[in-house]
Design a protein around this motif. Structure first.
Motif, PDB file in Angstrom:
ATOM      1  N   HIS A  56     -66.562  22.737 112.273  1.00  0.00           N
ATOM      2  CA  HIS A  56     -64.573  22.865 111.842  1.00  0.00           C
ATOM      3  C   HIS A  56     -63.998  22.438 113.616  1.00  0.00           C
ATOM      4  O   HIS A  56     -62.662  22.468 114.073  1.00  0.00           O
TER       5      HIS A  56
ATOM      6  N   TRP B 147     -67.264  33.519 101.598  1.00  0.00           N
ATOM      7  CA  TRP B 147     -66.099  32.975 101.778  1.00  0.00           C
ATOM      8  C   TRP B 147     -65.556  32.000 103.448  1.00  0.00           C
ATOM      9  O   TRP B 147     -66.685  31.360 104.100  1.00  0.00           O
TER      10      TRP B 147
ATOM     11  N   ASP C  13     -61.325  26.196 103.216  1.00  0.00           N
ATOM     12  CA  ASP C  13     -61.617  25.598 102.506  1.00  0.00           C
ATOM     13  C   ASP C  13     -62.938  24.954 101.349  1.00  0.00           C
ATOM     14  O   ASP C  13     -63.858  24.078 101.663  1.00  0.00           O
TER      15      ASP C  13
ATOM     16  N   LEU D  74     -73.399  31.746 103.373  1.00  0.00           N
ATOM     17  CA  LEU D  74     -73.570  32.683 104.345  1.00  0.00           C
ATOM     18  C   LEU D  74     -74.018  32.755 105.853  1.00  0.00           C
ATOM     19  O   LEU D  74     -75.035  33.801 106.140  1.00  0.00           O
TER      20      LEU D  74
ATOM     21  N   PHE E 212     -65.687  32.506 118.994  1.00  0.00           N
ATOM     22  CA  PHE E 212     -66.145  33.457 118.469  1.00  0.00           C
ATOM     23  C   PHE E 212     -66.975  34.406 119.277  1.00  0.00           C
ATOM     24  O   PHE E 212     -67.328  33.565 120.066  1.00  0.00           O
TER      25      PHE E 212
HETATM   26  P1  ADP Z   1     -70.401  28.040 105.777  1.00  0.00           P
HETATM   27  O1  ADP Z   1     -70.354  27.883 107.492  1.00  0.00           O
HETATM   28  O2  ADP Z   1     -71.826  28.276 105.540  1.00  0.00           O
HETATM   29  O3  ADP Z   1     -69.720  27.825 104.820  1.00  0.00           O
HETATM   30  P2  ADP Z   1     -70.041  30.645 107.660  1.00  0.00           P
HETATM   31  O4  ADP Z   1     -70.012  32.124 106.873  1.00  0.00           O
HETATM   32  O5  ADP Z   1     -70.963  30.111 108.520  1.00  0.00           O
HETATM   33  O6  ADP Z   1     -70.465  29.779 106.464  1.00  0.00           O
HETATM   34  O7  ADP Z   1     -68.510  30.074 107.854  1.00  0.00           O
HETATM   35  C1  ADP Z   1     -67.515  30.608 106.589  1.00  0.00           C
HETATM   36  C2  ADP Z   1     -66.502  29.499 106.721  1.00  0.00           C
HETATM   37  O8  ADP Z   1     -65.216  30.138 108.015  1.00  0.00           O
HETATM   38  C3  ADP Z   1     -66.916  28.722 107.011  1.00  0.00           C
HETATM   39  O9  ADP Z   1     -65.907  27.815 105.454  1.00  0.00           O
HETATM   40  C4  ADP Z   1     -65.318  28.308 107.177  1.00  0.00           C
HETATM   41  O10 ADP Z   1     -64.334  28.370 106.626  1.00  0.00           O
HETATM   42  C5  ADP Z   1     -65.085  29.511 108.187  1.00  0.00           C
HETATM   43  N1  ADP Z   1     -65.624  29.512 109.897  1.00  0.00           N
HETATM   44  C6  ADP Z   1     -66.705  29.510 110.474  1.00  0.00           C
HETATM   45  N2  ADP Z   1     -67.050  29.087 111.292  1.00  0.00           N
HETATM   46  C7  ADP Z   1     -65.028  28.208 112.104  1.00  0.00           C
HETATM   47  C8  ADP Z   1     -64.745  28.225 113.181  1.00  0.00           C
HETATM   48  N3  ADP Z   1     -65.838  27.563 114.012  1.00  0.00           N
HETATM   49  N4  ADP Z   1     -63.151  27.248 113.196  1.00  0.00           N
HETATM   50  C9  ADP Z   1     -62.869  27.052 111.918  1.00  0.00           C
HETATM   51  N5  ADP Z   1     -63.780  27.472 110.959  1.00  0.00           N
HETATM   52  C10 ADP Z   1     -65.105  28.626 111.192  1.00  0.00           C
END
Ligand code: ADP
Length: 558
Positions: free
Chosen positions: A407, A448, A451, A463, A491
Motif C-alpha cells: 500500500h 476487511w 478496497d 486475514l 502500524f
Molecule cells: P490483506 O492485506 O491480506 O488484505 P490485512 O489484514 O493484512 O489483509 O489487511 C486488511 C486491509 O487493511 C487491507 O486490505 C488494506 O485495505 C488495509 N491495510 C493494511 N495495511 C495497510 C497500509 N499499510 N496502508 C493502507 N491500508 C492498509
C-alpha cells in the motif's frame, strides 16, 4: 467525602436526612422556644399590671391625703419612703421607684427620687417611659428593660410599669414598679437546654432510622449490583436470592429472569459459534487433502506449460497463482481456527527485536525490490531484548511490512525499533494511500479490505492483520494503526519485555506526525475470536469491541 457522596446512595440519604432534619428541628425548636418565651413574658406582664393597679392605689391613698407629719418636706420624704417600702416586694421580686414627674410644677416641696433597694435607681427607668407617664397620667405605661442584679451574673429582662400618683403638697410623681423576670429567664434557659438535648437525641434517632431504612433498601440493591458484576464477568450461573414478595423480591425475580434468558441466549450463540468454528476448522482440514492433490497436479501442469499452446499455458500460470492464494488462505483459516479454539500457545525465548526485524526485511527484500521500495531502519545500537515468541512476532512484522510495501506506492518505508524499561516496540510507517477516518479501527477485522476490488499481487486473504492482532494479544501486547489519506499509515506493535506484564505505554509514537508523544493509553481490548465476514458473524458472537480491538482511532491520534 465527595466520592463517598457520589458512590453511596445510603450515605447521600443519611447525610441529606441529617441536614434536612437539623434544619427542620432548628426551625421548629426556635419557633416553640419563641412562643414559650413570649407566653412567659406576657403572662408576667399581665400579672404585674394587675398588681400595680392595686399597689398604686394603695400608694395614692397613703400619699394623697393630708397629714400633719407631711407638712414639711422631710416629713413627706419619710412618708414617701415608708410607702415605697411598704409596696416593694420581698427578696427582689419587685422594686419601686418614686420620682418627680416632668410635668410637676409644684416647687414648695421637691422630693428626691425614692427607691426601694440598692439594685435599682432612677437610671433604671428609661427617660422615654418617664415622659410617657407624665404625658398620660391616667394610664399605666409598660416597657421592658434589662437589669444587672448584684446577686446575678447574667443580665435579667424586667418589666417596668409606671403610673402617676399625686403626692399631697408635692404634686404629680411617677411611681415605677420594676419586675425582674429572673424566674422566667431561668425557666426559659431550662426550656432551651431541654430543646437542645431533645433535638440532638432526636437528630441521632432520625439519622439512625434513616440509616437502618436505607440499609434495608440499599443492601439488596448492592447485592444485585454484585451479582450483576459477577454475571458480567462471566459467572453466568450467579443468581440473586429471592426473599418474600415485596418490591425487592420482584426486582430479584426480574433480575434472575433476565440473567436466565441472557444465559440461554449466550449458550445458544456459543453453540452456534462453536459449531461455526468447528465448521471452518473442519472445512479447512478437509480441503487440505484435495488441495495437496490439486497442487501436485497443478505443479505438474505448470512445469510443462512450455509444451502447451499459449492460451493453455496462460491458464496453467493462472491456476498456479490461484493455487498459491488458495493455500495461503487455507493456512490462514487454520491458524485463525487455532486461535478461536484457544489452541495457540507461545513458544517464548529471549529475542532481540532488531534481529527479528532484520530477518523479516531480508525475507521481503525481493518484494520490496519488485515494488521499488526503499526500507529504512531506525533502531538503537544496543539489543532490544524481550521474552517473546520470535516466530509469531516475525509473522506480525512481516505482515505489517508486506502491507506497507503493497500500500506504500513505492515510497520509502521507515521501520523503527524502540524499547523502554518494560516494553519493546516496532513501528512500520509508509507514505502510501493511508487510511480513511474510521479505517484504523477496521483494518484488524477479519476479511476487511479498504478496497476489495483492488488487484492483489501477493497474499491478500484479508486475514493477515486479524492473525497479527491475535498474535499480539497472545503476548499481552498492543497492535495499533494510525493513518490519514495521502500521508500514509503507521502500524505499531508493542510487547511487554516480561510475559504477562501489563503494558502502560509504548516506547514509540503511533502518530509519526507527533513524534514526542508515545502512547500511554492501552487500546480497547476485546475477546479474541470474532470472525466477521461481509458484516455477518461466522465465529464467536459479535462483539462491538472486536471491531476496534487492538487499534486506536485513525488520523491524528498517537
Ligand atoms: P490483506 O492485506 O491480506 O488484505 P490485512 O489484514 O493484512 O489483509 O489487511 C486488511 C486491509 O487493511 C487491507 O486490505 C488494506 O485495505 C488495509 N491495510 C493494511 N495495511 C495497510 C497500509 N499499510 N496502508 C493502507 N491500508 C492498509
Amino acid at each position: 467525602m465527595v466520592s463517598l457522596w457520589r458512590r453511596s446512595l445510603q450515605f447521600r440519604v443519611v447525610a441529606l436526612t441529617m441536614v434536612l432534619g437539623t434544619l427542620v428541628l432548628a426551625g421548629v425548636g426556635s419557633y416553640l422556644y419563641q412562643r414559650v418565651a413570649d407566653g412567659l413574658v406576657e403572662e408576667r406582664r399581665i400579672g404585674a399590671s394587675a398588681e400595680v393597679i392595686q399597689l398604686a392605689a394603695k400608694a395614692q391613698l397613703q400619699l394623697g391625703g393630708s397629714n400633719d407629719q407631711r407638712d414639711t418636706t422631710d416629713g413627706l420624704v419619710i412618708a414617701a419612703k415608708n410607702t415605697v417600702q411598704s409596696i416593694a416586694g420581698t427578696e427582689g421580686s419587685r422594686y419601686v421607684v418614686l420620682a418627680r414627674s416632668d410635668n410637676n410644677t409644684v416647687t414648695d416641696a421637691i422630693l428626691p427620687p425614692i427607691v426601694s433597694g440598692d439594685e435599682v435607681g432612677l437610671v433604671s427607668i428609661p427617660a422615654e417611659l418617664q415622659q410617657k407617664v407624665a404625658g398620660s397620667p391616667a394610664t399605666q405605661q409598660t416597657q421592658i428593660i434589662t437589669l444587672r442584679l448584684s446577686n446575678d451574673t447574667d443580665v435579667t429582662p424586667a418589666w417596668v410599669i409606671g403610673q402617676q400618683i399625686t403626692v399631697s403638697g408635692a404634686g404629680p410623681y411617677g411611681l415605677y414598679f420594676i419586675y425582674p423576670m429572673t424566674r422566667e429567664r431561668d425557666t426559659l434557659s431550662l426550656v432551651g437546654r431541654t430543646f437542645l438535648v431533645g433535638g440532638i437525641v432526636l437528630m441521632f434517632l432520625i439519622v439512625g432510622i434513616s440509616y437502618v431504612v436505607t440499609r434495608l433498601v440499599v443492601a439488596p440493591v448492592r447485592r444485585a449490583a454484585e451479582v450483576a458484576e459477577r454475571f458480567a464477568s462471566g459467572a453466568l450461573n450467579d443468581r440473586m436470592t429471592v426473599r418474600g414478595e415485596d418490591d425487592l423480591a420482584r426486582l430479584a425475580q426480574a433480575f434472575n429472569g433476565m440473567a436466565a434468558s441472557l444465559q440461554q441466549q449466550i449458550a445458544q450463540l456459543e453453540n452456534l459459534s462453536r459449531f461455526q468454528q468447528r465448521f471452518v476448522s473442519d472445512v479447512s482440514h478437509e480441503l487440505r487433502t484435495p488441495l495437496t492433490t490439486i497442487r501436485m497436479a497443478g505443479d505438474l501442469i505448470h512445469d510443462s506449460r512450455a509444451d502447451f499452446d499459449p492460451t493453455v499455458s496462460r491458464s496453467a500460470e493462472l491456476l498456479h497463482n490461484e493455487l498459491d492464494r488458495f493455500e495461503s488462505l487455507l493456512s490462514d483459516l487454520l491458524e485463525i481456527s487455532r486461535f478461536d479454539a484457544g489452541a495457540a500457545v507461545l513458544d517464548l525465548e529471549p529475542t532481540d527485536l532488531r534481529r527479528s526485524v532484520a530477518r523479516v526485511v531480508d525475507a521481503t527484500a525481493s518484494l520490496a525490490e519488485r515494488k521499488s521500495t526503499r526500507i529504512d531502519i531506525e533502531e538503537p545500537d544496543h539489543p532490544c531484548e524481550a521474552e517473546i515468541d520470535p516466530r509469531r512476532v516475525e509473522r506480525i512484522i512481516r505482515n505489517l511490512l508486506v502491507n506497507a510495501i503493497e500500500h506504500g506506492e513505492g515510497r520509502p518505508i521507515e521501520i523503527r525499533v524502540g524499547e523502554d524499561d518494560s516494553a519493546v516496540a516496532v513501528s512500520v510507517r509508509d507514505h502510501g494511500l493511508g487510511l480513511r477516518p474510521g479505517e484504523a479501527a477496521m483494518v484488524f477485522n477479519r476479511f476487511w479490505r479498504a478496497d476489495p476490488a483492488r488487484a492483489r499481487t501477493t497474499g491478500g486473504t484479508g486475514l493477515g492483520l486479524a492473525i497479527s492482532l491475535e498474535d499480539a494479544r497472545l503476548h499481552d501486547g498492543w497492535l495499533q494503526a494510525w493513518g490519514t489519506p495521502g500521508t500514509g499509515s503507521c502500524f505499531r506493535l508493542t510487547l511487554p519485555k516480561v510475559p504477562r506484564e501489563p503494558l502502560e505505554r509504548s516506547p514509540l509514537p503511533l502518530n509519526p506526525l507527533v513524534p514526542s508523544s508515545p502512547s500511554s493509553t492501552p487500546p480497547p481490548v476485546a475477546p479474541a475470536g470474532s470472525l466477521t465476514h461481509g458484516g455477518l458473524p461466522v465465529g464467536l458472537p459479535p462483539d462491538p469491541g472486536a471491531q476496534t480491538a487492538g487499534t486506536r482511532g485513525s488520523g491524528g491520534q498517537s
